[in-house]
Scaffold this active site. Sequence first.
Site, PDB file in Angstrom:
ATOM      1  N   GLY A   1       1.060   3.090  -6.362  1.00 43.79           N
ATOM      2  CA  GLY A   1       2.104   3.875  -5.710  1.00 43.79           C
ATOM      3  C   GLY A   1       2.824   3.069  -4.649  1.00 43.79           C
ATOM      4  O   GLY A   1       4.047   3.032  -4.596  1.00 43.79           O
ATOM      5  N   ALA A   2       2.025   2.400  -3.806  1.00 41.81           N
ATOM      6  CA  ALA A   2       2.593   1.624  -2.714  1.00 41.81           C
ATOM      7  C   ALA A   2       1.520   0.697  -2.161  1.00 41.81           C
ATOM      8  O   ALA A   2       0.344   0.847  -2.494  1.00 41.81           O
ATOM      9  CB  ALA A   2       3.097   2.541  -1.604  1.00 41.81           C
ATOM     10  N   MET A   3       1.933  -0.255  -1.315  1.00 36.36           N
ATOM     11  CA  MET A   3       0.975  -1.214  -0.750  1.00 36.36           C
ATOM     12  C   MET A   3       1.314  -1.488   0.703  1.00 36.36           C
ATOM     13  O   MET A   3       2.442  -1.829   1.039  1.00 36.36           O
ATOM     14  CB  MET A   3       1.001  -2.504  -1.587  1.00 36.36           C
TER      15      MET A   3
ATOM     16  N   HIS B   1      -1.856   3.074   7.485  1.00 37.15           N
ATOM     17  CA  HIS B   1      -2.631   1.845   7.272  1.00 37.15           C
ATOM     18  C   HIS B   1      -2.264   0.729   8.253  1.00 37.15           C
ATOM     19  O   HIS B   1      -3.041  -0.207   8.410  1.00 37.15           O
ATOM     20  CB  HIS B   1      -2.352   1.296   5.875  1.00 37.15           C
TER      21      HIS B   1
ATOM     22  N   HIS C   1       1.162   7.743   4.442  1.00 40.17           N
ATOM     23  CA  HIS C   1      -0.109   7.083   4.132  1.00 40.17           C
ATOM     24  C   HIS C   1      -0.026   5.577   4.442  1.00 40.17           C
ATOM     25  O   HIS C   1      -0.887   5.017   5.122  1.00 40.17           O
ATOM     26  CB  HIS C   1      -0.420   7.318   2.655  1.00 40.17           C
ATOM     27  N   GLU C   2       1.017   4.943   3.944  1.00 37.22           N
ATOM     28  CA  GLU C   2       1.129   3.499   4.148  1.00 37.22           C
ATOM     29  C   GLU C   2       1.318   3.176   5.625  1.00 37.22           C
ATOM     30  O   GLU C   2       0.732   2.215   6.136  1.00 37.22           O
ATOM     31  CB  GLU C   2       2.279   2.919   3.323  1.00 37.22           C
TER      32      GLU C   2
ATOM     33  N   ASN D   1       1.258  -3.718   2.991  1.00 38.87           N
ATOM     34  CA  ASN D   1       1.430  -5.022   3.621  1.00 38.87           C
ATOM     35  C   ASN D   1       2.004  -4.828   5.026  1.00 38.87           C
ATOM     36  O   ASN D   1       2.981  -4.103   5.186  1.00 38.87           O
ATOM     37  CB  ASN D   1       2.416  -5.867   2.816  1.00 38.87           C
TER      38      ASN D   1
ATOM     39  N   GLU E   1      -8.965   3.822   2.976  1.00 40.55           N
ATOM     40  CA  GLU E   1      -8.181   4.730   2.141  1.00 40.55           C
ATOM     41  C   GLU E   1      -8.401   6.196   2.498  1.00 40.55           C
ATOM     42  O   GLU E   1      -7.474   6.993   2.479  1.00 40.55           O
ATOM     43  CB  GLU E   1      -8.488   4.486   0.665  1.00 40.55           C
TER      44      GLU E   1
HETATM   45 ZN   LIG Z   1      -3.909   3.421   0.973  1.00 39.71          ZN
END
Ligand SMILES: [Zn+2]
Length: 858
Positions: free
Chosen positions: A266-268, A306, A302-303, A270, A325
């Site tokens: 879905g996404a990362m 992180h 969510h990202e 970085n 997560e």
């Molecule tokens: Zn995640």
Amino acid sequence: MSHDPYRLPDHVIPSHYDLRLEPDLSTRTFTGHVVITLAIAAPTSEIVLNAVDLEVSDALLSGERATPRAGAVLLEEDLQRCRITFSSSIPAGEWKLHLTFRGTLNDKLRGFYHSTYKDAEGNSQHVAATQFEATDARRAFPCWDEPHFKAVFAITLAIDPTLTAISNCRIVNDRQDGGKRIVRFAESMKMSTYLVAFIVGRLEPTAPIMAGSTPVRLWSVPGKQPLTAFGHEIAVFSLNFLADYYGIPYPGDKLDLIAIPDFASGAMENLGAITFRETALLLDQDTATHAEKGRVADVVAHENAHMWFGDLVTMAWWNGLWLNEAFATFMEMLAVDAWKPEWKRWTAFGVSRAAAFSVDGLLSTRPIEYPVRAPKEAEAMFDVLTYEKGASVLRMLEQHIGPTVFRDGVRRYLKTHAYGNAETTDLWVALGQAANQDVPALMNEWIFSPGHPLLSLTVDHAGTLTIAQRRFTYTPTDPGTPDGPATQLWQIPLQLRVTTGQGTTTRSLLVSGRDHRVVLPPDWTSVLANADGHGFYRVRYDSTLLAKLQQVGLQELAPVERFNLLNDTWASTIAGMVPPAEYLTLTEHFRIEQDPHVWAVLLGSFSTINHLLSEDDRPLLAALVRDRVGPAFQSLGWTARAGESDLVKELRGDIIRALGTLGRDQVVQAEAATAYDAWREQRRQIDPNIVPALVSILAFTGDAARYDAFLARFHKASTPQEERRYLFSLAAFRVPELLERTLAKTLTEEIRTQDAPFLVSTLLHNVYIREKAWAFVKANWDRMDRLFPKSGLRRMCGGVVGLSTPELERDVKAFFRERKIDLGGKTLEQYLEQLHIAVTFRERDRGHIREALAQAVR
Ligand SMILES: [Zn+2]
């Protein structure tokens, strides 16, 4: 020295990477040079780091007051390592390792990879992007590719002057040199290799919006900038919200969110350069549905979460992935709930929690925290147990110790471990200090043991309530086996709501033994366990208690409580503890239900029943669906009303879809076709939330002409959501010849490899093509294995759970066994157990379900 072949020796520690890369998008190759600053702790003649699918041509070691020495490079492909040996011993101290290398921009959507899109003129354009988590930074440059080897990254990209480059940090120098554009980025904070990112292509940014002192921009391929406003708003909101919650400023120097045309997950997250698949970042606010908006809001929040939890403080090794997560998932709810309280995000989370329950009820489930060695095992950790079960137990703990105390513990944890790594116990210690409670003792069983409890509630005539716990499993377990699942015990934070003639009181209990007794007040009228619905356990009531709840009225319960009651009863039905007739009788009480999440349980259970029935019996199910759904449809109608909530609009779409497909309501089917055509010809306005339902119904009833029309819409879609909707409609027809066309397309360039495995999985679930879809998978396995991203292939295999007949089950098991297919961790074992449970349910209860359906709709 470490003896684990998947772990690097730790007597050589990197602290700084000066990395220069020169990608050539036309030849799909890149060259690179890296200078890594190292601390060598003890004399050695060998340096070992990670590299795979790279050619490393030169290795040189330099140090102050030392003559540079060349090393011999040996690539160990199977262990994904690069071993550099020197002819003499290197003294301890600080050294710089210089490596020159080259590689290919691959099409597997991992490492440094290649993505394509068509521009407005229909020409193919290229993007080079990175995806490093879990262990693929080593495919882009040689590095110490383990999360605990944190270092500073100084990145330079040499690119075609017509292109743009993005990386984790701001650009500090941008110049032309020898026909190239040389872009140098600021040094990063100390961070793990899997968070490094660089993206090169013809990409366009929005103007920045400031979140505090951080400029936030969204990037897309040209032409898609009109789709950025929604994502931009939640990005800025959530970044501010999170900085405030964590009590720590955002740790990067800017934040870019970039939509990549081909993206495996879905996404990362970085740091400073978050990458997304297009459907998770871009949308048109006028045509997107509530669910599609919810998805973008969730993923962006969510990202962003992180950036602190994961990027600033990182798990020491992949067994601790859940900490990253689960926490980001938890924070995503908190942030989105703060942004749009009317979306009732925590009720919607019931749906995610239910997904975790369904895997965690398997004998082949695993503890949230689970040993990981090989990269494949790390990849297998990205599942509902890590994300959804993890987030569920965090929510349970937060509600138990109180949101403010919980937040203070999180702040303490982040401050203590900033720029470093941490273990699960570090979080418990911080939370325990904030709460002044033994949090580790409370949480250990939830995190380090598999499964979850079922609480059985019984009441005697004297008004004594007994709450008994044992592990919930779909397959019966022997209570006599020492240390078996039946002997597990949890410390369960239980919210017990007791209603009397005078009103309601909620008691907070900690249930830790096998049985717990509560004396009810003499005038009690009903008892509800798991009040507010945050607990990660299932509940069963005896017939007295259930009848009392129904007498008071299920609509008196909160939506999440009704959700749990239905969902727990349905799970017990699948497990053989509740007769199907009893479950179907319970569903009578939900004809007037107005919450889309509660409906998700009902409609999901009807869909499961549809899988078990033969075509001859499906009209019985259709009649039940019309009976249960009809009243809600009557009250909602076809048209959205002024002032209606987004949730009601979403529900209308779900109800119409159910009637027109599973319910086979011919009036609804006819009206759907009329409405769709009028909308397409712009003769009628339609609420966007209805459109997916119309598309589903038209596919369900559709012929070849409709198929061609939907295929054309897929190719000409104007938003990522529309593209996805029409693509998946191609798997929702009933005509086998049409579905076979879709199957064949999954192996062609017509469908991106980021989507194809999910489409195959949908086809494996479609009862009108599942046998052929399975035969297709078997015949094309090797090609799929080569073509699809590994994560997609693993998800695709989840589709076998839809093959719920004894014959297909035998064949599925034989295929995976004979081909020796390993999907990493316990993934395959879990799919096969889920399939077995579905087949067992079918064989045991198909006759009962047929009878109950006939009774229910007489
Ligand atoms: Zn995640």
